[in-house]
Design an enzyme around this catalytic site. Structure first.
Site, mmCIF file in Angstrom:
data_model
loop_
_atom_site.group_PDB
_atom_site.id
_atom_site.type_symbol
_atom_site.label_atom_id
_atom_site.label_comp_id
_atom_site.label_asym_id
_atom_site.label_seq_id
_atom_site.Cartn_x
_atom_site.Cartn_y
_atom_site.Cartn_z
ATOM 1 N N GLU A 1 0.839 -1.213 0.000
ATOM 2 C CA GLU A 1 0.000 0.000 0.000
ATOM 3 C C GLU A 1 0.873 1.262 0.000
ATOM 4 O O GLU A 1 0.715 2.148 0.858
ATOM 5 C CB GLU A 1 -0.989 -0.011 1.181
ATOM 6 C CG GLU A 1 -1.969 -1.167 1.103
ATOM 7 C CD GLU A 1 -3.193 -1.075 1.997
ATOM 8 O OE1 GLU A 1 -3.278 -0.167 2.839
ATOM 9 O OE2 GLU A 1 -4.096 -1.924 1.831
ATOM 10 N N GLU B 1 -4.879 -8.746 -0.288
ATOM 11 C CA GLU B 1 -5.667 -8.393 0.906
ATOM 12 C C GLU B 1 -7.121 -8.293 0.476
ATOM 13 O O GLU B 1 -7.467 -7.458 -0.378
ATOM 14 C CB GLU B 1 -5.206 -7.070 1.536
ATOM 15 C CG GLU B 1 -3.887 -7.188 2.261
ATOM 16 C CD GLU B 1 -3.508 -5.951 3.069
ATOM 17 O OE1 GLU B 1 -4.405 -5.245 3.566
ATOM 18 O OE2 GLU B 1 -2.291 -5.693 3.173
HETATM 19 O O1 AHR Z 1 -5.290 -5.787 6.989
HETATM 20 C C1 AHR Z 1 -5.225 -4.601 7.709
HETATM 21 C C2 AHR Z 1 -4.557 -3.472 6.936
HETATM 22 O O2 AHR Z 1 -5.316 -3.171 5.813
HETATM 23 C C3 AHR Z 1 -3.203 -3.768 6.371
HETATM 24 O O3 AHR Z 1 -2.189 -3.610 7.294
HETATM 25 C C4 AHR Z 1 -3.076 -2.755 5.290
HETATM 26 O O4 AHR Z 1 -2.240 -3.179 4.250
HETATM 27 C C5 AHR Z 1 -4.507 -2.545 4.845
HETATM 28 O O5 AHR Z 1 -4.829 -1.212 4.776
#
Ligand code: AHR
Length: 518
Positions: free
Chosen positions: A198, A322
């Protein structure tokens, strides 16, 4: 009179009407078993485990002296449960945590490791007792491959290169010797490395142009080759950010990376300030949640189209590393620990996403659900020496036969259902030929009220027997409770029948069904 009703009242009336008229909907599909598609990579069933809340500490690491049964500090109940769902890949150490993580903090004698503050996640103390060696021990006990995320946001290429050398060098160089001194002779196997996380947000607040330059700089010192064969994963877009994909694909190109990540979380409301509750929700929240998760397919399609333009040979995979539900935290828990409960809704939603990943297996080669234990859409919740397996865990378990299977086209005409302002397809589905040569169909019924009767034209497939499992429950927010026998578990499925080349399946309201055809 109607004009004076609030939107909530109108919705309530609609719900009442629809609940009163629970019905059987019909759907049709055609299976094209003679037109096999791409492989469904087992990495599609990957997990994400970050140093966040009780995800690692408590969830995985209890320490060697704990009363909780463990192997070298790693809890045995959790490892055994994860082995059952054949976890193929674990992404670690973050997440946002990765971009403040310095790998040297997590090696050497544990009592000499520095204690840090986990600034991203509640400012909690980070003992560093779980570091590189402990992570690989965990992954190896589970039987999973490692996906390591490199610190780009606050690290530098030297730190990355040295960590990679430490993990992978078979030689006599100082870093390999240091690894041996710390207890590991043979190099660790590191098949996947993420270059940043990110970077548009917690990983550095970069523009896509800036990150592309950074990526190219880090890549020059990555030294992909014999000792370090890892797939290089570039930071991709958040949700529907097509500009990010466009710029990064153009500027990094398909020779410097093997994967581009995509992060997309399902928030019932779509609003980060008030995301919605994990339990005790109404049908509108159910419908809103599925409406939000259905966006996943749009994002995959849109980003894939941009990737096709820059990478027509499809050398770069889309890594949805994610994904999952993100609700308001469980009341009374640390807001920075992202602890939420997990219900039937999460299990059905997981299956919906699996079906999308299968359908787009030509690009989607890996995903990591957030997160494995005690955080967000978890597989496992722990409390002291107890663990609870969630409906999401069981959805993963039901879909194990899809790992490394061959996708089969399934043309589905799904009926729709409406709640308030949301009209959604009642079901989604995917099919594949498993490694065992059998044909599998996975289905999710998102309709909370109505059964769906699906007729599948099996085409050239010769099958006479249908068996399988179903996951459902009377309530939308049914869940398994800590310390009690699990009630939301898959049971044998009796709703299928084959007549000639027609398969009929009765899919209960709010359910996941996986069938095997012999
Ligand atoms: O999964 C929680 C958070 O969500 C992670 O650390 C980040 O990459 C995303 O914003």
């Amino acid at each position: 009179m109607l004009k004076t009703l609030t939107a909530a009242a109108v919705s309530a009336l609609l719900f009442a009407a629809s609940a009163a008229s629970a019905a059987t909907l019909t759907a049709e599909a055609t299976l094209k078993a003679d037109q096999p598609g791409p492989k469904i990579d087992k990495y599609v069933y990957g997990q994400f485990s970050e140093h966040l809340g009780a995800g690692i500490y408590e969830g995985v690491w209890v320490g060697e002296n704990s009363k909780i049964p463990n192997v070298r500090g790693i809890r045995t109940d959790v490892v055994n449960a994860l082995k059952e769902i054949k976890v193929p890949l674990i992404r670690w150490p973050g997440g946002c945590f990765a971009d403040e993580y310095h790998w040297r903090d997590g090696i050497g004698p544990r009592d000499q490791r520095p204690s840090r503050k986990n600034n991203w996640w509640g400012g909690s103390p980070e003992s560093n007792h779980f570091g590189t060696h402990e992570f690989f021990d965990f992954a190896e006990q589970v039987g999973a491959d490692a996906y390591v995320s490199i610190n780009v946001g606050s690290g530098d290429p030297t730190e990355m290169r040295e960590w990679i050398e430490y993990m992978t060098s078979p030689g006599e160089d100082t870093l390999a010797q240091e690894r041996r001194k710390n207890g590991r002779d043979k190099p660790f196997k590191v098949p996947v490395i993420g270059i940043g996380n990110e970077t548009w947000g917690c990983g550095g607040g970069m523009t896509p142009e800036y990150y592309s330059n950074e990526y190219r700089r880090f890549n020059e010192f990555f030294h992909k080759g014999t000792d370090n064969p890892a797939l290089r994963i570039a930071v991709g877009p958040s949700g529907g950010d097509e500009n990010w994909t466009e710029v990064v694909m153009k500027q990094i190109g398909n020779r410097r990376m093997e994967g581009l990540s995509l992060h997309y979380y399902t928030l019932p409301t779509g609003n980060w300030d008030k995301k919605g509750a994990s339990i005790n929700f109404d049908k509108q929240a159910w419908a809103d949640t599925f409406a939000q998760t259905l966006k996943m397919e749009d994002f995959i399609v849109k980003h894939s189209a941009i990737m096709d333009k820059h990478d027509p040979e499809k050398k770069v995979a889309l890594y949805v590393d994610e994904w999952g539900t993100w609700y308001d935290v469980e009341p009374g828990t640390n807001p920075g620990h992202l602890y939420q409960l997990n219900t039937l809704r999460d299990g059905v939603l997981a299956a919906v996403n699996f079906n999308f990943f299968h359908k787009h297996a030509d690009r989607v080669k890996m995903t990591a659900v957030a997160q494995t234990i005690n955080v967000l859409q978890a597989m496992i919740l722990t409390k002291d020496d107890k663990i609870l397996l969630t409906p999401t865990y069981y959805a993963f378990k039901m879909y194990v036969p899809f790992q490394d299977s061959t996708s089969l086209p399934l043309d589905l005409k799904a009926p729709t259902f409406t709640f308030g302002d949301k009209t959604l397809p009642a079901i989604n589905a995917s099919a594949a030929k498993g490694k065992d040569g059998k044909t599998y169909i996975g289905l999710a019924n998102m309709n909370p009220d109505d059964e769906v009767k699906l007729t599948v034209d099996l085409g050239t497939l010769k099958a006479t027997k249908v068996s399988g499992e179903v996951l459902t429950a009377p309530k939308m927010d049914a869940r398994n409770e800590m310390g009690q026998a699990a009630t939301v578990v898959p049971v044998s499925y009796k709703g299928g029948k084959i007549t000639g080349n027609k398969l009929t399946l009765s899919l209960p309201a709010k359910s996941v069904v996986v069938v095997k055809l012999d």
